[in-house]
Design a protein around this motif. Structure first.
Motif, mmCIF file in Angstrom:
data_model
loop_
_atom_site.group_PDB
_atom_site.id
_atom_site.type_symbol
_atom_site.label_atom_id
_atom_site.label_comp_id
_atom_site.label_asym_id
_atom_site.label_seq_id
_atom_site.Cartn_x
_atom_site.Cartn_y
_atom_site.Cartn_z
ATOM 1 N N ASN A 11 0.705 -1.150 0.006
ATOM 2 C CA ASN A 11 -0.036 0.043 -0.126
ATOM 3 C C ASN A 11 0.880 1.228 -0.012
ATOM 4 O OD1 ASN A 11 -1.929 1.909 0.500
ATOM 5 N ND2 ASN A 11 -2.235 1.420 2.465
ATOM 6 N N THR A 12 0.522 2.180 -0.975
ATOM 7 C CA THR A 12 1.709 3.351 -0.982
ATOM 8 C C THR A 12 0.682 4.695 -0.449
ATOM 9 O OG1 THR A 12 0.834 3.497 -3.394
ATOM 10 C CG2 THR A 12 2.909 2.369 -2.802
ATOM 11 N N ALA A 13 -0.511 4.482 -0.104
ATOM 12 C CA ALA A 13 -1.382 5.363 0.383
ATOM 13 C C ALA A 13 -0.716 6.255 1.647
ATOM 14 C CB ALA A 13 -2.705 5.102 0.828
ATOM 15 N N VAL A 14 -0.569 7.510 1.674
ATOM 16 C CA VAL A 14 0.099 8.313 2.639
ATOM 17 C C VAL A 14 -0.760 8.915 3.789
ATOM 18 C CG1 VAL A 14 1.466 10.564 2.874
ATOM 19 C CG2 VAL A 14 1.888 8.832 0.822
ATOM 20 N N ALA A 15 -0.386 8.705 4.961
ATOM 21 C CA ALA A 15 -1.167 8.745 6.117
ATOM 22 C C ALA A 15 -0.601 10.402 6.543
ATOM 23 C CB ALA A 15 -0.882 8.108 7.367
ATOM 24 N N VAL A 16 0.630 10.515 6.581
ATOM 25 C CA VAL A 16 1.198 11.725 6.908
ATOM 26 C C VAL A 16 2.352 12.209 5.883
ATOM 27 C CG1 VAL A 16 2.545 12.973 8.686
ATOM 28 C CG2 VAL A 16 1.086 11.355 9.356
ATOM 29 N N ALA A 17 2.081 13.480 5.495
ATOM 30 C CA ALA A 17 3.031 14.162 4.628
ATOM 31 C C ALA A 17 3.396 15.341 4.928
ATOM 32 C CB ALA A 17 2.294 14.279 3.151
ATOM 33 N N ALA A 18 4.889 15.617 5.037
ATOM 34 C CA ALA A 18 5.604 16.828 5.271
ATOM 35 C C ALA A 18 6.606 17.176 4.339
ATOM 36 C CB ALA A 18 6.210 16.863 6.849
ATOM 37 N N THR A 19 6.691 18.608 3.751
ATOM 38 C CA THR A 19 7.565 19.116 2.930
ATOM 39 C C THR A 19 8.272 20.481 3.438
ATOM 40 O OG1 THR A 19 6.168 18.246 1.152
ATOM 41 C CG2 THR A 19 7.920 19.951 0.707
ATOM 42 N N GLY A 20 9.459 20.330 3.707
ATOM 43 C CA GLY A 20 10.147 21.602 3.931
ATOM 44 C C GLY A 20 10.046 22.262 5.606
ATOM 45 N N LEU A 21 9.627 21.183 6.422
ATOM 46 C CA LEU A 21 8.907 21.453 7.719
ATOM 47 C C LEU A 21 10.137 22.174 8.580
ATOM 48 C CD1 LEU A 21 6.109 21.269 8.877
ATOM 49 C CD2 LEU A 21 6.905 19.173 9.992
ATOM 50 N N GLY A 22 9.635 23.191 9.076
ATOM 51 C CA GLY A 22 10.818 24.027 9.864
ATOM 52 C C GLY A 22 10.169 24.430 11.170
ATOM 53 N N LYS A 23 10.868 24.386 12.529
ATOM 54 C CA LYS A 23 10.179 24.908 13.615
ATOM 55 C C LYS A 23 11.483 25.446 14.519
ATOM 56 C CE LYS A 23 7.333 25.933 16.723
ATOM 57 N NZ LYS A 23 6.273 27.224 16.534
ATOM 58 N N HIS A 24 11.403 26.460 15.113
ATOM 59 C CA HIS A 24 12.300 27.380 15.957
ATOM 60 C C HIS A 24 12.006 27.873 17.172
ATOM 61 C CE1 HIS A 24 13.838 27.719 11.516
ATOM 62 N NE2 HIS A 24 15.076 27.888 12.136
ATOM 63 N N PHE A 25 12.633 27.642 18.218
ATOM 64 C CA PHE A 25 12.395 27.788 19.656
ATOM 65 C C PHE A 25 13.458 28.884 20.114
ATOM 66 C CE2 PHE A 25 10.421 23.560 19.263
ATOM 67 C CZ PHE A 25 9.216 24.118 19.475
ATOM 68 N N THR A 26 12.956 29.897 20.837
ATOM 69 C CA THR A 26 13.792 30.741 21.751
ATOM 70 C C THR A 26 13.889 30.276 23.125
ATOM 71 O OG1 THR A 26 13.198 32.688 20.305
ATOM 72 C CG2 THR A 26 14.289 33.150 22.361
ATOM 73 N N VAL A 27 15.185 29.924 23.385
ATOM 74 C CA VAL A 27 15.699 29.380 24.733
ATOM 75 C C VAL A 27 16.670 30.298 25.407
ATOM 76 C CG1 VAL A 27 16.599 27.667 26.145
ATOM 77 C CG2 VAL A 27 15.016 27.217 24.049
ATOM 78 N N GLY A 28 16.104 31.467 26.281
ATOM 79 C CA GLY A 28 17.117 32.256 26.743
ATOM 80 C C GLY A 28 17.405 33.498 25.703
ATOM 81 N N GLN A 29 18.539 33.490 25.331
ATOM 82 C CA GLN A 29 19.081 34.368 24.532
ATOM 83 C C GLN A 29 19.415 33.646 23.202
ATOM 84 O OE1 GLN A 29 19.208 37.938 25.076
ATOM 85 N NE2 GLN A 29 18.479 37.179 27.172
ATOM 86 N N ARG A 30 19.251 32.563 23.002
ATOM 87 C CA ARG A 30 19.443 31.780 21.958
ATOM 88 C C ARG A 30 18.103 31.197 21.232
ATOM 89 N NH1 ARG A 30 22.338 26.403 23.768
ATOM 90 N NH2 ARG A 30 20.907 26.165 25.331
#
Length: 613
Positions: A11-30
């Motif tokens: 089966n080649t059906a797709v349940a989850v697809a993501a393309t170029g996904l990015g996520k950033h967080f700020t921790v203190g000064q970083r």
């Protein structure tokens, strides 16, 4: 090691697809890039694993798929639905079980199920049948009226999974589902996962335990927020041909042999495997042992098949900051008297009201030993541990640590003890440096000692770059390093480690055992609990507990021998562990080959926070 669940479906059906996904967080000064440029497709009806070292981005990716976080850039969908614009629809088909699932401990098992059915809008007419099915599946039928807070760690995990499944999700997201459970409960959890996949559910799980990843149809390996490998777990094993070996012949010094081999430049990895040391070489050729001939004159080398964990170590070790905790704890040049007994347990029991958690157990621990305390969730290990640390008085019997009676002089004994609890229990709002300063003060180090030991901890545990960071924001592996550093500040004679590698990745697990081995070589006595049976092979001796009593005691090979049979001539410690529980409980779990090998760590209802005094 058992095989993967089954062959990859066509089966080649797709349940989850993501393309170029990015996520950033700020921790203190970083500014931290938790994920960057992630592209993947998770197919319908399979079990996929997210793996990678601490801080790789596994939990962030799961939360993005569940619609609990919004991506900074890129696209993501679940069964064609956008988690950000079609949030309710995504939540209706998705079950998400985080690392610390939100059970209500003052509610019963049944009341927790009722609550989650309400939250998910499960029609009343469907609940009775569905609850019955989930309780039978998780083997919790007999515990419907028990408070969730009174369940063992493994039972809590199974109840959390049942609550997640109450709405029958099409997509099941599991974040470290088997952390905190013993090998029997772990196998039961895998039976549940297999059953859900067979019914058509798509499962994506993160795990730090690579025997679990090896069972999955596909793996997605993350490092520093980037995808570095995806596909079938066995796809790259051919690259390890001629590089995996077992070295036998060290007799009772296997741990020392492992330490020597790990230091050699031509060896990428060295771990204890039953009575041998398993190594992965840098090149496809046997390891060179000439330098070890004088110390170990009877060594033999045997070629063995590669396994998925070998590939993980080979691929990630060059990319990850190497943490050599053993260098901080170089062996003493002085001979250590290993004949002296430093921990004496005689007929010890502990009652909580009318419940007997520990039942008149007896054992002793020698100086410089690594001594293992094993058992199923709820077996009484943590209660025993707390009594040995002087944090909980025994109801009866005798406990002596370094000759001091814990019933009459617990505070005096605690000054000679270092303690690292199962759960990260330092002060999350304080910085790394502030935590070290607090524990140095609590251990009553004078100003000169305090300065020297703080510098030592920051340098040798490679925490200097995080000295001003809030400890609660650290990746798990860094938190565990800080906890161990705090436990060692006052240079204790005895170190109690309650599940020290719980949930950390294989690279960090190796670093911790390098430190434990070095401490033992110095003459420090180490008492450790673990659910990961391969780790228990590092112990000089161990005991196995169940229902508050001792089932077995001895060297690992002596306990393994108790499970030997014509059908199983070379049993593992896990085989022996499960066979012992099977013998007393009449359970058929021990005979099941459905779950993975190895064991994970847990928290019992009696867990306490780390206490320095």
């Amino acid at each position: 090691m058992t095989a993967v669940l089954h062959s990859i479906p066509k089966n080649t059906a797709v349940a989850v697809a993501a393309t170029g996904l990015g996520k950033h967080f700020t921790v203190g000064q970083r500014q931290i890039a938790a994920l960057e440029g992630i592209t993947l497709n998770i197919r319908v009806g399979v079990v996929s694993a997210l793996i990678g070292p601490d801080g790789a981005g596994k939990t962030t990716l799961l939360r993005l798929i569940a619609g609990l976080l919004a991506p900074d850039h890129g696209t993501i969908s679940g069964f064609g639905l956008d988690p950000m614009t079609q949030t309710d629809a995504v939540h209706a088909i998705t079950g998400y079980m985080p690392q610390r699932f939100g059970l209500y401990e003052d509610l019963t098992v049944q009341e927790n199920l009722d609550l989650y059915a309400d939250l998910h809008g499960v029609p009343t007419r469907l609940r009775s049948e569905r609850f019955h099915e989930l309780l039978e599946m998780t083997k919790l039928s007999a515990f419907q009226d028990r408070l969730a807070g009174k369940l063992s760690g493994g039972m809590k995990q199974k109840l959390g999974l049942a609550c997640t499944l109450v709405a029958r999700p099409r997509l099941l997201l599991l974040d470290e589902p088997t952390v905190g459970v013993d090998p029997v409960s772990r196998r039961e959890l895998w039976l549940i996962i297999e059953r859900m996949v067979a019914s058509g559910t798509t499962v994506l799980m993160s795990t730090a335990y690579l025997d679990e990843a090896e069972r999955c149809h596909e793996i997605f390996m993350l490092h520093a927020g980037q995808m570095i490998r995806q596909g079938a777990p066995d796809a790259e094993l051919s690259l390890l041909a001629g590089r995996c070996y077992e070295i036998h012949g060290a007799e009772n010094f296997t741990r020392r042999l492992q330490s020597r081999l790990a230091e050699q430049a031509n060896i990428v990895d060295a771990v204890i495997q039953v009575d041998a040391v398993r190594v992965v070489t840098a090149q496809p050729q046997p390891p060179t042992l000439d330098d070890l001939a004088a110390e170990f004159p009877s060594l033999t080398v045997t070629s063995v098949r590669p396994r998925f964990e070998d590939g993980f170590i080979v691929r990630l070790k060059p990319l990850v900051e190497q943490v050599n905790l053993g260098r901080a704890l170089s062996p003493s040049t002085q001979a250590v008297d290993r004949e002296g007994t430093v921990i004496e347990v005689h007929e010890v029991e502990r009652w909580f009201g009318d419940f007997q958690a520990v039942k008149r157990i007896s054992f002793d621990v020698k100086r410089g030993e690594v001594f293992g305390l094993l058992g199923a969730n709820g077996a009484g290990k943590t209660t025993t541990f707390r009594m040995l640390c002087g944090l909980l008085p025994p109801s009866g019997g005798q406990l002596r640590v370094t000759g001091i009676d814990l019933r009459s002089a617990a505070a005096k004994a605690r000054r000679r003890i270092g303690y690292m609890s199962q759960k990260f229990s330092l002060y999350g709002a304080l910085s790394v440096r502030q935590n070290l300063e607090f524990f140095a003060s609590a251990y009553r180090l004078d100003r000169g000692q305090r300065r020297v030991r703080l510098d030592w901890a920051l340098d040798e545990f490679q925490l200097a770059a995080y000295a001003e960071s809030s400890s609660g924001d650290l990746p798990l592996g860094h938190k565990q390093r800080l906890a161990l550093a705090c436990a060692l500040l006052h240079e204790p004679e005895i170190l109690f480690l309650d599940e020290p590698t719980s949930g950390v990745d294989p690279l960090m697990r190796r670093a911790f055992w390098s430190a434990i081995n070095a401490l033992a070589e110095q003459g420090v006595t180490v008492l450790v609990t673990t659910h990961f049976m391969e780790e228990a092979e590092y112990c000089d001796r161990l005991v196995i507990m169940a229902a508050g009593s001792l089932l077995a005691a001895g060297r690992p090979k002596e306990i393994r021998a108790q499970a030997r049979s014509p059908d199983r001539p070379n049993p593992t410690l896990e085989d022996a562990f499960i066979q012992l529980l099977h013998n007393i409980a009449g359970s058929d779990v021990g005979a099941s080959q459905a779950g993975p090998k190895g064991g994970l760590q847990g928290r019992s209802p009696q867990q306490s926070e780390q206490t320095p005094s």
